[in-house]
Each structure stands twice: as structure tokens, then as C-alpha cells.
Design an enzyme around this catalytic site. Structure first.
Site, short mmCIF file in Angstrom:
data_model
loop_
_atom_site.label_atom_id
_atom_site.label_comp_id
_atom_site.label_asym_id
_atom_site.label_seq_id
_atom_site.Cartn_x
_atom_site.Cartn_y
_atom_site.Cartn_z
N ASP A 240 -8.26 16.38 -16.67
CA ASP A 240 -8.51 14.97 -17.02
C ASP A 240 -8.23 14.85 -18.51
OD1 ASP A 240 -9.61 12.54 -17.83
OD2 ASP A 240 -11.20 12.61 -16.33
N LYS B 25 -8.58 3.11 -19.62
CA LYS B 25 -8.94 3.34 -21.01
C LYS B 25 -7.72 3.13 -21.92
CE LYS B 25 -13.05 4.33 -19.47
NZ LYS B 25 -12.93 4.64 -18.07
N ARG C 34 0.84 -1.21 0.00
CA ARG C 34 0.00 0.00 0.00
C ARG C 34 0.87 1.26 0.00
NH1 ARG C 34 -2.22 2.52 4.35
NH2 ARG C 34 -2.19 0.64 5.63
N TYR D 263 -16.91 14.00 -17.48
CA TYR D 263 -17.41 12.64 -17.35
C TYR D 263 -18.51 12.60 -16.27
CZ TYR D 263 -17.36 7.89 -15.50
OH TYR D 263 -17.73 6.66 -15.03
C1 LIG Z 1 -12.91 11.08 -18.92
C2 LIG Z 1 -13.03 10.09 -17.80
N1 LIG Z 1 -12.47 10.37 -16.63
C3 LIG Z 1 -12.54 9.52 -15.58
C4 LIG Z 1 -13.23 8.33 -15.69
C5 LIG Z 1 -13.31 7.40 -14.50
O1 LIG Z 1 -12.40 6.36 -14.68
P1 LIG Z 1 -12.53 4.92 -13.99
O2 LIG Z 1 -13.71 4.25 -14.58
O3 LIG Z 1 -11.22 4.27 -14.30
O4 LIG Z 1 -12.71 5.17 -12.52
C6 LIG Z 1 -13.84 7.99 -16.90
C7 LIG Z 1 -14.57 6.72 -17.04
O5 LIG Z 1 -15.19 6.46 -18.05
C8 LIG Z 1 -13.73 8.90 -17.99
O6 LIG Z 1 -14.28 8.64 -19.19
#
Ligand SMILES: Cc1ncc(COP(=O)(O)O)c(C=O)c1O
Length: 394
Positions: A181, A206, A56, A109
Site C-alpha cells: 500500500d 487521497k 462493470r 491503516y
Molecule cells: C494507507 C491507506 N490505505 C487504504 C485506505 C483505504 O482507502 P479508502 O478510504 O479509499 O477505501 C486508507 C484510508 O484512509 C489509507 O490511509
């Protein structure tokens, strides 16, 4: 890894120099704890925070993947997390406390939207949603308590592109930390830190992992900022990445440039194809000249415009559902950035927690479909879309 080396070289070499015995690929240290050769050494490792004690706190496989990601983002350091959502949560909690204020781009998101709207107020953090293309609107939202400017570009699901250099400059002038992001962009197409932003976050689930077989998140930035997230929040909240997922991620990163080159070329081809389709009302892809921020995308993205596009069916929800059910090759699935091409309906999935009015304001219509392009032959993908359109025309 030497930052002067080019992207593809860093994708395979970065992170190796921190590994024992000259391993040519990060080995899997699937262990919870690391035995100390002596009691004294145990004391030293805890006191000086050197060497590994407990996964951890740190693990060599995870560390190698973090160093590879830091190299690709051009950052001093990076921290891996159990998911993209945890990367967002622990990064922002390290910057904000009760009474602080966050300005967020309104197109983000759906999970991020819910986090800011549902949990942040409970933790005493106020959020103002702004169209960050509108400089006056951001200025009006500023308060003495504003600490962070939160951005996402290209944004999920409408591919809105934000001018990062200008926004980072605004943040600097107003003593805000800018957090981006960059999941849809990937470091192959854009590097927000080079444009002046402070922290960059990805859902590594992703394109970074790239094979649809792991869930992970990452935050990259300067060493002091990442250490603050790591020690104050990540460790105590326990959202570290497992060694096995870090192993898969480090492996996936090796082919990031190859995958993104192919994926973004296919995405552009499909975007052009969809533009000519009579059943489609509008196509959202930053690589299209018709995209409202195409010029910004050309300025700040390299090597293409990424693997996600969205399109709106003229006949709304009913047509979208019939179209989804007519696809034979493209998979109906919620994620993106996979080797398989995936399609989903944002209004009933990622953005379902938003009210009808919130979705209307953000432009997420009932007929909107989001396509994440994979590695199949582009002709097969085009043929699948074509046959699905001909099914719904009957
Ligand atoms: C642009 C974006 N940011 C953050 C996330 C969250 O990621 P996670 O599903 O790995 O927690 C997503 C999930 O689809 C996303 O599309």
C-alpha cells in the site's frame, strides 16, 4: 504512453492514446452499457472480450485513468476500484484462498487492520502480524501455507518506512507475492514495482485524486496479475469505479507532480516547525533526520517525502482535543491528500477499532495527531498551528 517520457509528461499524456477521436482529455462516458452495431459484433465482443459491453466490465473513461496510473507506477496494467479498501480486498482475495496464510506488516491503516483481523479469519485466511523491519521475525512467521507479504509504506499514521527492495527480495526467495500500500508515498515519491514488489495499491481517494472529491482505489502490477484480479474478483464482486469518479481522477492526476512537490516541501517546513514547539513531544516525518528510517526513506523515495506527518502532544488526549478545537484554518477531517490541510486524531478515528493494548503496541498514543498537508500558503498554515499552540498554553 512511452515509459521513457518523464513523470510530469506521463501525468498529462498517458491514457490519451486509448481514446476515440483524438480527445485531449479523457471524456466522460457516463453510460452503463454500449450498444452493438450488430448482433454478430455483440457475440464477438463477449467472446473475445474486446470492445466495451457494460461498464462493470470496462468503460473508456475508467480505462484511460487506469492507463495513466499504470504509466505513473511503471506497471503493465492497473485496475481501478470503488475504494482503497476494495482494491486491497479484491487484490488479496485473488491471491489467497481458504487455508492460506498472509504475513502483514503490523503498522497499517486501521481499516486494513480490521479487514485482516475481522473478515479474513471468517474466510479461512490466517494472518500473522510482524514488524517487517525485523527480518528474523518475518522468517519465524513463514509457513508452508504463506502466500503473501503485505506491506504499507510510509505507514498510516506513524510514517514507518519499510525497505521495499530487501522485502521484495525476501518475498521472491520464499515464493511470496509482495503487495504494497503506497498511498502515502504516491508514484511521485516512490515506485515499489521498480524495487521488485509485485503489486502496488493506493487509496486513490487521497493524493492521486488530490482534491477531496472522490473515493477510489487502484491496484497496479503485471498484466496477468491484474487480469486475474479483474476477471475473477473485481467483476463478480462489483467494486468497479464509476466513470465520473474516473474522470475526476484522471483530471487530478495531471497535477500530481505539481501538487506533491509543493505539498512535500510544506510538510518538511511544518515538521521542522513542530519539532521546535515545546508542547510537542515527538514529530514523525520520514524527511526528518530524527525519523528512525530516514536513511531508508532517502534511499527509496524521490522528490521529497510526501504530505503526511504526525506529532504527539506532551499533555496527551486533553491537549490534543484543545489543540484541534483551537485551529482556525486547518480542517478537522478524517481523510488525507486533499487540497485543504486536514488534521485528525487517529486513536478516536482511523484506529478506534483497535484495543488500547493494540494501539499501545503500534505506538498510537492518545495525544497523537495526524496532519495531511494541503496547498495553502505554508506561512498561513504555520501561523494557524502557532496560534493554536498559544491557545492551549494559556
Ligand atoms: C494507507 C491507506 N490505505 C487504504 C485506505 C483505504 O482507502 P479508502 O478510504 O479509499 O477505501 C486508507 C484510508 O484512509 C489509507 O490511509
Amino acid at each position: 504512453m512511452n515509459q521513457l517520457k518523464r513523470f510530469s509528461t506521463r501525468a498529462v499524456h498517458a491514457g490519451l492514446d486509448c481514446l476515440p477521436e483524438g480527445a485531449t482529455t479523457p471524456p466522460l462516458f457516463q453510460t452503463s452499457a454500449f450498444a452493438f452495431p450488430s448482433a454478430q459484433e455483440g457475440v464477438r465482443r463477449f467472446q473475445q472480450e474486446e470492445g466495451y459491453v457494460y461498464s462493470r466490465y470496462g468503460n473508456p473513461t475508467v480505462h484511460a485513468a487506469e492507463q495513466r496510473l499504470a504509466s505513473l507506477e511503471g506497471s503493465e496494467d492497473a485496475l481501478l476500484c470503488s475504494s482503497g479498501m476494495f482494491a486491497i480486498t479484491c487484490s488479496l482475495l485473488s491471491l489467497l484462498q481458504v487455508g492460506d496464510h498472509l504475513i502483514s506488516e503490523e503498522s497499517v491503516y486501521g481499516g486494513t487492520y480490521s479487514l485482516f483481523n475481522q473478515l479474513f479469519p471468517r474466510w479461512g485466511i490466517e494472518v500473522t502480524w510482524v514488524d517487517t523491519l525485523d527480518a528474523d521475525a518475518i522468517r519465524k512467521a513463514l509457513r508452508a501455507s504463506t502466500r503473501v507479504l503485505y506491506l504499507e509504506t510510509p505507514a498510516n499514521p506513524l510514517l514507518k518506512v519499510l525497505p521495499l527492495a530487501e522485502l521484495a527480495e525476501f518475498a521472491q526467495q520464499n515464493n511470496l507475492i509482495s503487495v504494497v500500500d503506497s498511498t502515502f508515498g504516491t508514484p511521485y515519491h516512490q515506485t515499489p514495482l521498480a524495487l521488485g514488489c509485485d503489486l502496488v495499491i493506493h487509496s486513490a481517494t487521497k493524493f492521486l485524486g488530490g482534491h477531496g472529491d472522490l473515493t477510489a482505489g487502484v491496484v497496479a502490477g503485471n498484466h496477468a496479475q491484474i487480469e486475474r484480479v479483474r476477471k475473477q474478483y473485481h467483476r463478480l464482486m462489483g467494486g468497479m469505479l464509476s466513470p465520473f469518479e474516473a474522470f475526476l481522477l484522471a483530471r487530478g492526476l495531471q497535477t500530481l507532480p505539481l501538487r506533491m512537490e509543493r505539498i512535500s516541501a510544506t510538510a518538511l517546513t511544518l515538521a521542522h516547525f513542530l519539532q521546535k514547539e515545546p508542547a510537542v513531544f515527538c514529530v514523525h516525518y520520514p524527511g526528518l533526520e530524527s525519523h528512525p528510517q530516514h536513511e531508508i526513506a532517502c534511499r527509496q523515495m524521490q522528490n521529497g517525502f510526501g504530505g503526511v506527518l504526525a506529532f504527539e502532544m506532551k499533555e496527551g488526549f486533553a491537549a490534543a482535543v484543545r489543540f484541534l478545537d483551537s485551529l482556525q484554518l486547518i480542517l478537522r477531517a478524517a481523510s488525507l491528500g486533499d487540497v485543504n490541510t486536514l488534521i485528525m486524531h487517529p486513536a478516536s478515528s482511523s484506529h478506534r477499532a483497535l484495543s488500547l493494548e493494540e494501539r499501545r503496541v503500534l505506538g498510537i498514543g492518545a495525544g497523537l495527531l495526524r496532519l495531511s498537508v494541503g496547498l495553502e500558503d505554508p506561512i498561513d498554515l504555520q501561523e494557524d498551528l502557532k496560534q493554536a499552540f498559544s491557545c492551549i498554553a494559556k
